[in-house]
Design a protein around this motif. Structure first.
Motif, PDB file in Angstrom:
ATOM      1  N   GLU A 225       0.907  -1.252  -0.225  1.00 53.80           N
ATOM      2  CA  GLU A 225      -0.029   0.223  -0.028  1.00 53.80           C
ATOM      3  C   GLU A 225       0.552   0.893  -0.018  1.00 53.80           C
ATOM      4  O   GLU A 225       0.515   2.595  -0.693  1.00 53.80           O
ATOM      5  N   ALA A 226       2.261   1.165   0.940  1.00 55.49           N
ATOM      6  CA  ALA A 226       2.584   2.335   1.127  1.00 55.49           C
ATOM      7  C   ALA A 226       3.036   2.777  -0.857  1.00 55.49           C
ATOM      8  O   ALA A 226       3.815   3.635  -1.087  1.00 55.49           O
ATOM      9  N   MET A 227       4.036   1.966  -1.221  1.00 62.97           N
ATOM     10  CA  MET A 227       4.528   1.566  -2.604  1.00 62.97           C
ATOM     11  C   MET A 227       3.633   2.317  -3.377  1.00 62.97           C
ATOM     12  O   MET A 227       3.756   2.962  -4.618  1.00 62.97           O
ATOM     13  N   GLY A 261      -3.947   3.241  17.893  1.00 66.94           N
ATOM     14  CA  GLY A 261      -2.986   3.092  17.059  1.00 66.94           C
ATOM     15  C   GLY A 261      -4.224   3.515  15.406  1.00 66.94           C
ATOM     16  O   GLY A 261      -2.885   4.544  14.315  1.00 66.94           O
ATOM     17  N   ILE A 262      -4.781   2.903  15.240  1.00 66.21           N
ATOM     18  CA  ILE A 262      -5.302   2.952  13.917  1.00 66.21           C
ATOM     19  C   ILE A 262      -6.615   3.826  14.233  1.00 66.21           C
ATOM     20  O   ILE A 262      -7.194   4.673  14.803  1.00 66.21           O
ATOM     21  N   PRO A 263      -6.527   4.999  12.291  1.00 73.59           N
ATOM     22  CA  PRO A 263      -7.414   6.165  13.021  1.00 73.59           C
ATOM     23  C   PRO A 263      -8.298   6.241  12.872  1.00 73.59           C
ATOM     24  O   PRO A 263      -9.161   4.915  12.948  1.00 73.59           O
ATOM     25  N   LYS A 264      -9.498   7.071  13.022  1.00 75.34           N
ATOM     26  CA  LYS A 264     -10.642   6.984  12.844  1.00 75.34           C
ATOM     27  C   LYS A 264     -11.244   6.389  11.696  1.00 75.34           C
ATOM     28  O   LYS A 264     -10.831   6.859  10.753  1.00 75.34           O
ATOM     29  N   ASN A 265     -12.095   5.897  11.534  1.00 78.86           N
ATOM     30  CA  ASN A 265     -13.353   5.105  10.508  1.00 78.86           C
ATOM     31  C   ASN A 265     -12.527   4.344   9.671  1.00 78.86           C
ATOM     32  O   ASN A 265     -12.322   4.480   8.054  1.00 78.86           O
ATOM     33  N   PHE A 266     -11.271   4.074   9.731  1.00 76.62           N
ATOM     34  CA  PHE A 266     -10.278   3.273   9.301  1.00 76.62           C
ATOM     35  C   PHE A 266     -10.561   1.921   9.183  1.00 76.62           C
ATOM     36  O   PHE A 266     -10.528   1.693   7.749  1.00 76.62           O
ATOM     37  N   ALA A 267     -10.583   1.134   9.735  1.00 80.02           N
ATOM     38  CA  ALA A 267     -11.429  -0.403   9.033  1.00 80.02           C
ATOM     39  C   ALA A 267     -12.520  -0.564   8.744  1.00 80.02           C
ATOM     40  O   ALA A 267     -12.309  -1.479   7.990  1.00 80.02           O
ATOM     41  N   ALA A 268     -13.492   0.845   8.248  1.00 82.74           N
ATOM     42  CA  ALA A 268     -14.065   0.119   7.945  1.00 82.74           C
ATOM     43  C   ALA A 268     -14.358   0.368   5.752  1.00 82.74           C
ATOM     44  O   ALA A 268     -14.491   0.703   5.224  1.00 82.74           O
ATOM     45  N   LEU A 271      -8.855   1.048   2.741  1.00 82.95           N
ATOM     46  CA  LEU A 271      -7.165   0.088   3.613  1.00 82.95           C
ATOM     47  C   LEU A 271      -7.313  -0.605   4.851  1.00 82.95           C
ATOM     48  O   LEU A 271      -6.901  -1.909   4.955  1.00 82.95           O
ATOM     49  N   GLY A 272      -9.125  -0.912   5.203  1.00 82.61           N
ATOM     50  CA  GLY A 272      -9.436  -1.716   6.554  1.00 82.61           C
ATOM     51  C   GLY A 272      -9.219  -2.668   5.941  1.00 82.61           C
ATOM     52  O   GLY A 272      -8.763  -3.869   6.651  1.00 82.61           O
ATOM     53  N   GLN A 273     -10.655  -2.555   5.031  1.00 80.83           N
ATOM     54  CA  GLN A 273     -10.684  -4.122   3.895  1.00 80.83           C
ATOM     55  C   GLN A 273      -9.394  -4.839   4.024  1.00 80.83           C
ATOM     56  O   GLN A 273      -9.615  -5.870   4.366  1.00 80.83           O
ATOM     57  N   GLY A 274      -8.568  -4.070   2.638  1.00 80.20           N
ATOM     58  CA  GLY A 274      -7.421  -5.048   2.678  1.00 80.20           C
ATOM     59  C   GLY A 274      -6.496  -5.429   4.434  1.00 80.20           C
ATOM     60  O   GLY A 274      -6.016  -6.649   3.815  1.00 80.20           O
TER      61      GLY A 274
END
Length: 395
Positions: A225-227, A261-268, A271-274
């Motif tokens: 993802e970073a690349m 350390g996980i940002p708000k709304n990240f999981a949904a 990126l979160g699904q990945g």
């Protein structure tokens, strides 16, 4: 001062340098907000010509430069070349060869461990480089004449420094000593970014298959993802967050969102699904297919004092031969030698064995000893066998 901003001018410049015995090369780049370094300037000098090449100029094609970097009849001279090589490899798949790294060469010429550019130039040429523009934003345009002159000086000062360094090393027969290091530096594999190996960057201490399999999966996800987004790894997700996830993998969006350390709304989000998919991949790894880390070396009881003696011997030998200690042996090498006479370490091979390794083994077996006299350490031949443990205990 020649500043190249057009392909035709670059082609002419590189064609002329293709006949040179050597060229000196340096780059300026920015990397604070990206995964990949952004190439901002390339400075190149031949024995009689030099130029600053602007990769950010509209329409310029750097292929003539990359062809010159790949020209095996022209030696490329750089200082602390690894980051420069990384850029050329990423931009064009080219590793400059043949290569002469003046920092490595200085290590066999009596300038110590990893001598800096300014120090080396000052010692070899008696010129103190001006570093006033060191913290320039090289991506900004236009650059001032002072900034361009500062950048160009990095390669013009390197010409006389290289020639004097090469003469010194050639005179004492040590060119072969550094070739092994140059070969390592020029290995394209050293610059390949492999997401599946990214977990090693986190230097885990737990040698547990489930944990390491999960760490490999989530670290590979982050690298990919970073690349793709050209973002620094830790801007996408910090190392400590990955380590938390690997230790206690979340089962769903809700538990992922609760990880510190996980940002708000990240999981949904995407990126979160990945990341959740990567976690499932980590769970599916069989224990026999999980990565592992080497077990710590088990040193014999009482070997601490022997390792200390080997450190003294190493310093003594390197002082005598005027070569940097780091180029001859590492602490890990010394520990391996203390544990095993046939340790697979560089210090017991080639020229390193000649100047240090053989005597390291002789010191270990008691054939020689170290003594202090006349204000310095001396090696002393031992005629009698050393006392055994029982004799020492009795004393």
């Amino acid at each position: 001062m020649k500043v190249i901003t057009h392909t035709a001018t670059l082609t002419s410049f590189c064609d002329a340098l293709s006949q040179a015995e050597y060229i000196t090369v340096d780059t300026e780049f920015m990397r604070e907000g990206t995964f990949w370094p952004e190439l901002c300037l390339v400075q190149v000098a031949g024995p009689e010509d030099e130029a600053v090449i602007d990769p950010l100029s509209d329409g310029i094609d750097l292929q003539p430069l990359y062809d010159l970097m790949a020209n095996e009849t022209v030696l490329k001279v750089m200082h602390a070349a690894k980051q420069d090589i990384e850029i050329f490899h990423h931009e064009a798949g080219v590793v400059p060869t043949p290569l002469f790294d003046t920092q490595i060469a200085a290590m066999v010429a009596g300038f110590g461990d990893q001598v800096g550019y300014e120090t080396l130039i000052a010692k070899l040429t008696k010129v103190r480089p001006d570093k006033a523009s060191r913290f320039t934003d090289w991506a900004h345009r236009p650059l001032t004449d002072a900034q361009l002159e500062y950048a160009l000086a990095d390669v013009t000062h390197l010409r006389p420094a290289y020639e004097k360094l090469r003469e010194r090393i050639g005179g004492n027969g040590r060119l072969a000593w550094i070739q092994e290091e140059m070969d390592k530096l020029a290995d394209p594999g050293a610059y390949e970014v492999m997401p599946e190996e990214a977990w090693r960057r986190l230097k885990p201490k737990r040698n547990q298959p489930k944990y390491l399999a999960m760490l490999r999966a989530v670290a590979a996800w982050r690298d990919r993802e970073a690349m793709a987004r050209d973002l620094p790894r830790n801007r996408l997700m910090r190392d400590d967050v990955l380590a938390q996830i690997a230790a206690r993998p979340p089962d769903d969006e809700k538990s992922l969102q609760r990880v510190r350390g996980i940002p708000k709304n990240f999981a949904a989000g995407r990126l979160g699904q990945g990341l959740l998919a990567a976690i499932e991949d980590g769970r599916s790894v069989a224990p026999g297919d999980a990565p592992s880390i080497p077990e710590p070396l088990q040193l014999p009881p009482g070997s601490g004092a022997l390792i200390d003696l080997l450190k003294v011997l190493l310093k003594h030998k390197c002082d005598r031969h005027n070569v940097a200690q780091k180029l001859v042996a590492t602490v890990a090498d010394l520990e391996a030698i203390a544990a095993d006479d046939d340790a697979d370490v560089a210090a017991l091979k080639g020229w390193r064995r000649d100047i240090f390794g053989d005597d390291a083994l002789r010191l270990k077996t008691g054939e020689i000893a170290l003594a202090a006299g006349r204000g310095r350490v001396q090696i002393v031949e031992v005629s009698a066998a050393p006392a055994n443990e029982e004799t020492e205990a009795a004393e």
